[in-house]
Design an enzyme around this catalytic site. Sequence first.
Site, PDB file in Angstrom:
ATOM      1  N   CYS A  39       0.843  -1.197   0.000  1.00  0.00           N
ATOM      2  CA  CYS A  39       0.000   0.000   0.000  1.00  0.00           C
ATOM      3  C   CYS A  39       0.874   1.242   0.000  1.00  0.00           C
ATOM      4  O   CYS A  39       2.101   1.154   0.037  1.00  0.00           O
ATOM      5  CB  CYS A  39      -0.919   0.001   1.222  1.00  0.00           C
ATOM      6  SG  CYS A  39      -0.008   0.095   2.780  1.00  0.00           S
ATOM      7  N   CYS A  42       3.484   1.660   2.733  1.00  0.00           N
ATOM      8  CA  CYS A  42       4.758   0.951   2.510  1.00  0.00           C
ATOM      9  C   CYS A  42       5.720   1.843   1.725  1.00  0.00           C
ATOM     10  O   CYS A  42       6.901   1.961   2.067  1.00  0.00           O
ATOM     11  CB  CYS A  42       4.528  -0.344   1.744  1.00  0.00           C
ATOM     12  SG  CYS A  42       3.456  -1.531   2.564  1.00  0.00           S
ATOM     13  N   CYS A 107      46.715  -0.099 -15.859  1.00  0.00           N
ATOM     14  CA  CYS A 107      47.025   0.318 -14.493  1.00  0.00           C
ATOM     15  C   CYS A 107      45.754   0.747 -13.780  1.00  0.00           C
ATOM     16  O   CYS A 107      44.659   0.713 -14.343  1.00  0.00           O
ATOM     17  CB  CYS A 107      48.056   1.445 -14.484  1.00  0.00           C
ATOM     18  SG  CYS A 107      47.421   2.983 -15.187  1.00  0.00           S
ATOM     19  N   CYS A 110      43.230   3.114 -15.384  1.00  0.00           N
ATOM     20  CA  CYS A 110      42.289   2.528 -16.351  1.00  0.00           C
ATOM     21  C   CYS A 110      41.035   2.042 -15.622  1.00  0.00           C
ATOM     22  O   CYS A 110      39.913   2.233 -16.103  1.00  0.00           O
ATOM     23  CB  CYS A 110      42.928   1.351 -17.089  1.00  0.00           C
ATOM     24  SG  CYS A 110      44.395   1.797 -18.034  1.00  0.00           S
ATOM     25  N   ASP A 529      29.449 -23.282  17.856  1.00  0.00           N
ATOM     26  CA  ASP A 529      28.223 -23.937  18.278  1.00  0.00           C
ATOM     27  C   ASP A 529      28.585 -25.386  18.610  1.00  0.00           C
ATOM     28  O   ASP A 529      29.484 -25.959  17.993  1.00  0.00           O
ATOM     29  CB  ASP A 529      27.187 -23.890  17.153  1.00  0.00           C
ATOM     30  CG  ASP A 529      25.877 -24.522  17.568  1.00  0.00           C
ATOM     31  OD1 ASP A 529      25.335 -24.116  18.600  1.00  0.00           O
ATOM     32  OD2 ASP A 529      25.412 -25.431  16.862  1.00  0.00           O
ATOM     33  N   ASP A 726      26.474 -24.224  11.606  1.00  0.00           N
ATOM     34  CA  ASP A 726      26.077 -24.970  10.414  1.00  0.00           C
ATOM     35  C   ASP A 726      25.468 -24.095   9.331  1.00  0.00           C
ATOM     36  O   ASP A 726      25.120 -24.562   8.260  1.00  0.00           O
ATOM     37  CB  ASP A 726      25.114 -26.107  10.770  1.00  0.00           C
ATOM     38  CG  ASP A 726      23.833 -25.598  11.428  1.00  0.00           C
ATOM     39  OD1 ASP A 726      23.561 -24.391  11.347  1.00  0.00           O
ATOM     40  OD2 ASP A 726      23.106 -26.422  12.016  1.00  0.00           O
ATOM     41  N   ASP A 730      22.162 -21.440  12.978  1.00  0.00           N
ATOM     42  CA  ASP A 730      22.929 -20.381  13.627  1.00  0.00           C
ATOM     43  C   ASP A 730      22.959 -19.099  12.804  1.00  0.00           C
ATOM     44  O   ASP A 730      23.815 -18.245  13.023  1.00  0.00           O
ATOM     45  CB  ASP A 730      24.376 -20.856  13.844  1.00  0.00           C
ATOM     46  CG  ASP A 730      24.444 -22.215  14.489  1.00  0.00           C
ATOM     47  OD1 ASP A 730      24.921 -23.134  13.826  1.00  0.00           O
ATOM     48  OD2 ASP A 730      23.998 -22.345  15.633  1.00  0.00           O
TER      49      ASP A 730
END
Length: 848
Positions: A39, A42, A107, A110, A529, A726, A730
């Site tokens: 809407c 937002c 270089c 550029c 963990d 993992d 986490d």
Amino acid sequence: MEGKACPPEDESCPARKEERPSAPKGKRTASFGLTGMTCATCAQTIQRSLEDLQGVESANVNLATEKAIVVFDPEKVDVDKLSKAVKDAGYDTITSEVTLSVGGMTCASCSKTIEEALLELDGVNSAVVNLATEKVKVKYDPQRVRVGQIRKAIVAAGYEVIESQTVDAEREARKRDMLRQKRMLVLALVFSVPTFVLSMAMMFTPLGEQHWAMAYGNYILFLMATPVQFIAGYRFYVGAWKALRNRSANMDTLIAVGTSAAYLYSVAVTFFPAQFSFEGTSTYYDSSAMIITLILFGKYLEARAKGSTSEAIRKLIDLQAKTARVLRDGSEVEVPVDELDVGDIFLVRPGEKIPTDGVVLEGTSAVDESMLTGESIPVEKAVDSNVIGGSINKNGLLKARATRVGADTALSQIVRLVEDAQGSKAPVQRLADKVAGVFVPVVILIAVATFIIWYAWAYGLFTDMPAPRFVFSLTAFISVLVIACPCALGLATPTAIMVGTGKGAELGILIKSGEALEIAGNIQTIVFDKTGTLTKGEPEVTDVFALDMDQAELVKIAASAEKGSEHPLGQAIVRKAGHDGLALSEPLDFEAVPGKGVQAKVEGRSVLVGSRRLMEGLGKNDAAEQRIVSLESEGKTAMIVAVDGRIAGVIGVADVVKESSAGAIAELKGMGIEVAMITGDNRKTAEVIGRQLGIDRVLAEVLPEDKAKEVAKLQEGGRIVAMVGDGVNDAPALAQANVGIAIGSGTDVAIETGSVVLIRNDLTDVVAAIQLSKRTMRKIRQNLFWAFGYNTAGIPIAAGLLFPFLGILLPPWLAAGAMAFSSVSVVTNAALLKRYTPEIKRKTKKEA
């Protein structure tokens, strides 16, 4: 169109173009698509979030087109911060991205020219050029600019876009460029060496006193030096002209100006000595020719060295199979890999490459995955095993079904991650970029000042000078121009990042950016963990203690309740029931309570399975409590089972510690890094595991949503913290950490939350990643020190700083040789990383 309003859906309406904010001088306009808006509120929320950013001049969010157009000051805010502001407001942005290979760059100037040319295009949000990989990554709005326009802008800036639809086409273009460089180098050598020898002979031997040498020597030198100046040296004039057209200056400018000064002075002495009244008849043909030859030689060596730095990515690309044996209508058909679809059934014979990611349907074999995972031992495959495209089938016939094809395969994702990392910039590069931006103009000013000071004042302070006033001043002017090396500054960081990230990919360590590489080398605290990271993540039931029912009944009820759970502890109970042959019931009203356990209805009874926190409110059972304390003292997790509001028993579950955990943690502590463990387990169990592994800092009974807060606490005081997990459970903690390390991803290398992704589930790779980062950063610092140190010392020496004390004035050809050596040495030093093996890997290999 005057007086008419644009239809909201018509973006091409001329009047709408008038509505769009135009960027004032010094400002930039970025546009991107938006998702999540429903809407007008937002749109207003996003617009406010953007306008609140410092540096944003104006923001226009259109709900109908779902686009944002932002005018901003690039000195204060960039596109990434704009995108983050939108995401922080709860929405998301859409941007398209293209990576193109660019030829003709010499270089850092550029790189800057191309970036500026692309950023002038309406619709290009960001452009990042990597000089080492010779690629440009462009983020753009496809509705406002097309890839064809991006290519044209690069060409208009004076560079070449190498079509890269296929790897082979790009490689062929690189080979042709190398061959062209080699031919020009040979041409230069054929003419410049005789020019140098004859010039030296005329100056320092009796040959110069002979009549023919005095009469025709300079004409001969002119004839030999001219092809070098204008054929072999053509590229420098072209490069200098491109820079001039773009109102900038680069390395080609320095070489073109320096050699032209030497060459034109020599031509004037040769053809018009009387008219210009030059003092003496010495010429600089040898200097101009040797400068060009030495620079070409340096560029050729540099190109070869740069090619070797990107060897890792080429090896990965070469792993891709070209064809696949597919079963179609019951027959075996060989098709290009590009034509494979998900679900296709393919066959792989011994010795062949597996064409794409899949799952084995029939057969057994050992598969070599070393180039993808760094694991040297072939992996056994059987029915239902996953296979990775690009790995090699060793000894059995496999029949498999394709699960991922094309850009979605693990190999393609790895290549993409490594390319992205190689194209990124480390924070340490910012200073070099700033210096490179003004380097060439400053050098030209220093060269001009050097000529004026020597010619107008300093020359007269000395007697017995080795050359006439004009010649001496010109020598210093040319030497300053050709000794300066912007290339070394531009290549110092990206070449080391290229090799470091490529080496990581060979070891199964995917470092996603130069920033992650830099930070990983400075980690002070690392948090692991527990479940699935320090431990194998496949716990087993070790003890069953039942109060009012037999053990089998307790296991059956608990396993039925855990049937829908994905938690490793719950799955261990389900496996125990299956092993004991118990028939499970379907749970009703199942609910997983994060960090506590599960609750469900089983055969009409209310069942809770989990920790003490889940049992709050239930009566205390002394017998159960005694067993819980006993299990926790042994480092096991006590899963309490309650039925209809009463504790019915306790199930002990133990998760086995990985073999690599203790050694990796000892290595980290030996490196001076603080090690911590974080877990949702109770404190007693966690502390037992901590003692087993030698971890002093244990963060126990931490709910999943609180792990990120614990990481934030560790970061207080400015400590650099890494989190190892993992990559799924986490995710918030990995995102909060300075470096998130996702371990054991296997073929799922596109984990978004880890800035470092480890393919294998081996903690020694965490140590290896840190050691590799430290070594890469050491190379970067060495390169930057050399690049800055060389230019800081070389330019004053070329300007004649040592002449008053030692009587030394650097010859221009020697200055050119030093310049060529400077850039080659930086690239070669970075390439030495290819030989590096992390200390933990060498140690593990020796022990094995």
